[in-house]
Write a protein that holds these residues in place. Structure first.
Motif, PDB file in Angstrom:
ATOM      1  N   LYS A   1       0.828  -1.204   0.000  1.00 13.55           N
ATOM      2  CA  LYS A   1       0.000   0.000   0.000  1.00 13.55           C
ATOM      3  C   LYS A   1       0.866   1.259   0.000  1.00 13.55           C
TER       4      LYS A   1
ATOM      5  N   HIS B   1      -2.491   1.801  -4.692  1.00 17.41           N
ATOM      6  CA  HIS B   1      -3.434   2.785  -4.161  1.00 17.41           C
ATOM      7  C   HIS B   1      -2.950   3.233  -2.781  1.00 17.41           C
TER       8      HIS B   1
ATOM      9  N   LYS C   1      -6.097   1.516  -0.428  1.00 20.87           N
ATOM     10  CA  LYS C   1      -6.618   0.181  -0.720  1.00 20.87           C
ATOM     11  C   LYS C   1      -5.502  -0.848  -0.747  1.00 20.87           C
TER      12      LYS C   1
ATOM     13  N   SER D   1      -3.303  -2.006  -7.591  1.00 20.67           N
ATOM     14  CA  SER D   1      -2.275  -1.182  -8.214  1.00 20.67           C
ATOM     15  C   SER D   1      -2.627  -0.955  -9.675  1.00 20.67           C
TER      16      SER D   1
END
Length: 218
Positions: free
Chosen positions: A137, A180, A183, A187
Protein backbone atom coordinates in the motif's frame (compact mmCIF):
# COMPACT_ATOMS: atom_id res chain seq x y z
CA UNK A 1 -5.89 -3.44 -19.71
CA UNK A 2 -7.06 -6.60 -18.05
CA UNK A 3 -4.71 -9.55 -18.04
CA UNK A 4 -6.32 -12.99 -18.14
CA UNK A 5 -4.64 -16.26 -17.35
CA UNK A 6 -5.36 -18.51 -20.33
CA UNK A 7 -3.68 -21.63 -19.06
CA UNK A 8 -1.50 -22.77 -16.20
CA UNK A 9 0.60 -25.73 -17.19
CA UNK A 10 2.28 -26.25 -13.83
CA UNK A 11 0.92 -25.29 -10.42
CA UNK A 12 2.88 -27.12 -7.71
CA UNK A 13 4.42 -24.71 -5.18
CA UNK A 14 8.22 -24.62 -4.92
CA UNK A 15 10.41 -22.20 -2.98
CA UNK A 16 14.21 -22.08 -3.13
CA UNK A 17 16.91 -20.06 -1.41
CA UNK A 18 19.41 -17.88 -3.24
CA UNK A 19 22.39 -15.82 -2.06
CA UNK A 20 22.13 -13.35 0.84
CA UNK A 21 18.93 -15.02 2.09
CA UNK A 22 16.95 -14.28 -1.08
CA UNK A 23 13.86 -16.49 -1.35
CA UNK A 24 12.26 -17.16 -4.74
CA UNK A 25 9.10 -19.04 -5.70
CA UNK A 26 8.72 -21.01 -8.91
CA UNK A 27 6.50 -19.20 -11.41
CA UNK A 28 5.11 -21.98 -13.56
CA UNK A 29 4.61 -21.93 -17.29
CA UNK A 30 1.46 -20.27 -18.52
CA UNK A 31 -0.17 -17.79 -20.86
CA UNK A 32 -1.82 -14.40 -20.37
CA UNK A 33 -3.47 -11.73 -22.48
CA UNK A 34 -1.77 -8.37 -22.09
CA UNK A 35 -3.13 -5.00 -23.15
CA UNK A 36 -6.52 -3.91 -24.48
CA UNK A 37 -8.31 -3.56 -27.82
CA UNK A 38 -10.72 -0.90 -26.53
CA UNK A 39 -11.02 1.99 -28.95
CA UNK A 40 -11.10 4.93 -26.55
CA UNK A 41 -8.10 7.28 -26.53
CA UNK A 42 -6.92 6.39 -22.98
CA UNK A 43 -6.35 2.80 -24.16
CA UNK A 44 -4.08 3.77 -27.04
CA UNK A 45 -0.88 2.80 -25.23
CA UNK A 46 -2.37 -0.61 -24.37
CA UNK A 47 -3.14 -1.70 -27.95
CA UNK A 48 -2.99 -4.21 -29.46
CA UNK A 49 -4.12 -6.87 -27.00
CA UNK A 50 -1.82 -9.86 -27.39
CA UNK A 51 -1.01 -13.24 -25.91
CA UNK A 52 2.19 -13.79 -23.94
CA UNK A 53 3.41 -17.33 -23.24
CA UNK A 54 5.92 -17.71 -20.43
CA UNK A 55 8.29 -20.56 -19.64
CA UNK A 56 9.09 -21.46 -16.05
CA UNK A 57 11.08 -18.93 -14.04
CA UNK A 58 11.51 -17.79 -10.42
CA UNK A 59 10.24 -14.68 -8.64
CA UNK A 60 10.27 -13.15 -5.17
CA UNK A 61 6.79 -12.82 -3.69
CA UNK A 62 7.97 -10.01 -1.39
CA UNK A 63 9.76 -6.73 -1.99
CA UNK A 64 13.52 -6.79 -1.55
CA UNK A 65 14.37 -6.11 2.09
CA UNK A 66 16.85 -3.61 3.50
CA UNK A 67 18.72 -6.50 5.12
CA UNK A 68 19.33 -8.35 1.83
CA UNK A 69 20.39 -5.12 0.11
CA UNK A 70 22.89 -4.35 2.89
CA UNK A 71 24.35 -7.88 2.81
CA UNK A 72 24.82 -7.77 -0.97
CA UNK A 73 26.45 -4.33 -1.19
CA UNK A 74 28.44 -4.54 2.03
CA UNK A 75 26.59 -1.96 4.10
CA UNK A 76 26.04 -2.04 7.86
CA UNK A 77 22.90 -3.80 9.07
CA UNK A 78 20.05 -1.30 8.67
CA UNK A 79 17.32 -0.32 11.07
CA UNK A 80 14.04 -2.10 10.27
CA UNK A 81 15.92 -4.79 8.28
CA UNK A 82 12.78 -6.54 7.10
CA UNK A 83 11.24 -3.39 5.59
CA UNK A 84 11.47 -2.95 1.81
CA UNK A 85 14.49 -1.13 0.50
CA UNK A 86 13.40 1.95 -1.42
CA UNK A 87 14.67 5.07 -3.11
CA UNK A 88 17.43 3.42 -5.15
CA UNK A 89 18.52 4.68 -8.57
CA UNK A 90 18.66 2.35 -11.57
CA UNK A 91 22.46 2.44 -11.46
CA UNK A 92 22.42 1.33 -7.82
CA UNK A 93 19.98 -1.46 -8.65
CA UNK A 94 22.18 -2.68 -11.49
CA UNK A 95 25.20 -2.74 -9.18
CA UNK A 96 23.18 -4.72 -6.64
CA UNK A 97 22.08 -7.22 -9.30
CA UNK A 98 25.70 -7.71 -10.35
CA UNK A 99 26.62 -8.61 -6.75
CA UNK A 100 23.73 -11.08 -6.53
CA UNK A 101 24.62 -12.67 -9.85
CA UNK A 102 28.26 -13.05 -8.87
CA UNK A 103 27.39 -14.58 -5.49
CA UNK A 104 24.91 -17.00 -7.07
CA UNK A 105 27.43 -18.11 -9.70
CA UNK A 106 29.99 -18.86 -6.99
CA UNK A 107 27.51 -20.80 -4.87
CA UNK A 108 27.06 -24.55 -5.23
CA UNK A 109 23.34 -24.20 -4.58
CA UNK A 110 20.43 -22.82 -6.61
CA UNK A 111 20.34 -20.20 -9.36
CA UNK A 112 23.90 -20.54 -10.69
CA UNK A 113 23.15 -20.30 -14.41
CA UNK A 114 20.78 -17.59 -15.56
CA UNK A 115 19.80 -13.94 -15.36
CA UNK A 116 18.94 -11.89 -12.27
CA UNK A 117 16.79 -8.82 -12.89
CA UNK A 118 13.51 -7.13 -12.07
CA UNK A 119 10.31 -8.60 -13.55
CA UNK A 120 8.99 -7.53 -16.94
CA UNK A 121 5.42 -6.28 -17.18
CA UNK A 122 4.13 -9.61 -18.50
CA UNK A 123 6.03 -11.60 -15.85
CA UNK A 124 4.57 -9.41 -13.11
CA UNK A 125 1.02 -9.80 -14.43
CA UNK A 126 1.49 -13.57 -14.74
CA UNK A 127 2.77 -13.75 -11.15
CA UNK A 128 -0.16 -11.65 -9.93
CA UNK A 129 -2.57 -14.20 -11.36
CA UNK A 130 -0.64 -17.36 -10.49
CA UNK A 131 0.94 -16.40 -7.15
CA UNK A 132 -1.13 -13.45 -5.94
CA UNK A 133 1.72 -10.94 -5.73
CA UNK A 134 0.85 -7.30 -5.08
CA UNK A 135 2.44 -3.92 -4.38
CA UNK A 136 2.53 -2.72 -0.76
CA UNK A 137 0.00 0.00 0.00
CA UNK A 138 1.17 3.50 -1.00
CA UNK A 139 4.32 2.13 -2.71
CA UNK A 140 5.38 2.01 -6.36
CA UNK A 141 7.04 -1.15 -7.67
CA UNK A 142 9.65 -0.75 -10.37
CA UNK A 143 9.68 -3.15 -13.35
CA UNK A 144 12.41 -3.64 -15.95
CA UNK A 145 10.70 -2.51 -19.18
CA UNK A 146 11.06 0.93 -20.74
CA UNK A 147 7.72 2.65 -21.50
CA UNK A 148 6.48 2.47 -25.11
CA UNK A 149 3.72 4.24 -27.02
CA UNK A 150 1.85 0.97 -27.62
CA UNK A 151 2.25 -2.81 -27.65
CA UNK A 152 3.12 -3.13 -31.34
CA UNK A 153 6.24 -5.27 -31.65
CA UNK A 154 6.11 -6.33 -28.00
CA UNK A 155 7.69 -9.70 -27.15
CA UNK A 156 5.29 -12.60 -26.69
CA UNK A 157 7.43 -14.77 -24.40
CA UNK A 158 7.90 -12.62 -21.28
CA UNK A 159 11.02 -10.81 -22.40
CA UNK A 160 11.42 -7.23 -21.16
CA UNK A 161 10.77 -4.60 -23.80
CA UNK A 162 13.59 -2.08 -23.92
CA UNK A 163 14.10 1.17 -25.81
CA UNK A 164 17.31 0.69 -27.80
CA UNK A 165 17.41 4.27 -29.12
CA UNK A 166 20.33 5.88 -27.22
CA UNK A 167 18.75 9.34 -27.63
CA UNK A 168 15.28 8.41 -26.37
CA UNK A 169 14.08 10.11 -23.20
CA UNK A 170 12.14 6.93 -22.37
CA UNK A 171 15.43 5.30 -21.40
CA UNK A 172 15.29 7.48 -18.27
CA UNK A 173 12.04 5.76 -17.22
CA UNK A 174 10.79 2.27 -16.39
CA UNK A 175 7.32 0.83 -16.22
CA UNK A 176 5.98 0.52 -12.69
CA UNK A 177 3.00 -0.71 -10.70
CA UNK A 178 1.65 2.04 -8.46
CA UNK A 179 -0.36 0.98 -5.43
CA UNK A 180 -3.43 2.78 -4.16
CA UNK A 181 -2.63 4.99 -1.12
CA UNK A 182 -5.27 3.29 1.06
CA UNK A 183 -6.62 0.18 -0.72
CA UNK A 184 -4.81 -3.12 -0.21
CA UNK A 185 -3.81 -5.32 -3.19
CA UNK A 186 -4.75 -2.68 -5.77
CA UNK A 187 -2.27 -1.18 -8.21
CA UNK A 188 -2.26 0.40 -11.66
CA UNK A 189 0.30 0.54 -14.45
CA UNK A 190 2.46 3.66 -14.38
CA UNK A 191 5.99 4.76 -15.21
CA UNK A 192 8.75 6.20 -13.07
CA UNK A 193 12.00 8.12 -13.59
CA UNK A 194 14.98 6.02 -12.50
CA UNK A 195 18.04 8.24 -12.79
CA UNK A 196 17.68 9.19 -9.13
CA UNK A 197 16.08 7.20 -6.35
CA UNK A 198 12.62 8.15 -5.11
CA UNK A 199 10.97 7.60 -1.75
CA UNK A 200 8.38 4.85 -1.95
CA UNK A 201 9.98 3.14 -4.96
CA UNK A 202 10.44 -0.57 -4.23
CA UNK A 203 11.32 -3.65 -6.27
CA UNK A 204 11.45 -7.44 -6.24
CA UNK A 205 13.80 -9.94 -7.84
CA UNK A 206 13.36 -12.32 -10.75
CA UNK A 207 15.58 -15.18 -11.92
CA UNK A 208 15.39 -16.61 -15.44
CA UNK A 209 17.23 -19.94 -15.90
CA UNK A 210 19.86 -20.01 -18.61
CA UNK A 211 17.88 -22.35 -20.85
CA UNK A 212 15.10 -19.76 -21.14
CA UNK A 213 17.11 -16.55 -20.62
CA UNK A 214 15.69 -14.10 -23.17
CA UNK A 215 17.37 -11.55 -25.35
CA UNK A 216 16.07 -8.01 -25.09
CA UNK A 217 13.51 -6.78 -27.61
CA UNK A 218 13.36 -3.11 -28.55
Amino acid sequence: MSDILLETLSDSADTRAGPFGISLVRLGTGSILLGSDKGALPYGSERPRHEVRLAERWIATEMLSRKIWALAVGEDEPTEPDSPVEGKSWEEIEDFLAEVSQAAAADAGNFQQGEWRLPSESEWMHAEVQLGISVPKAKEELLVDHPHANHRGAPTDGRPRMDTNPHSMMRLYRISRKAHPTKVDFSVKSQAPVKNGQDGMVFRLMFIPKEVSPTVVG
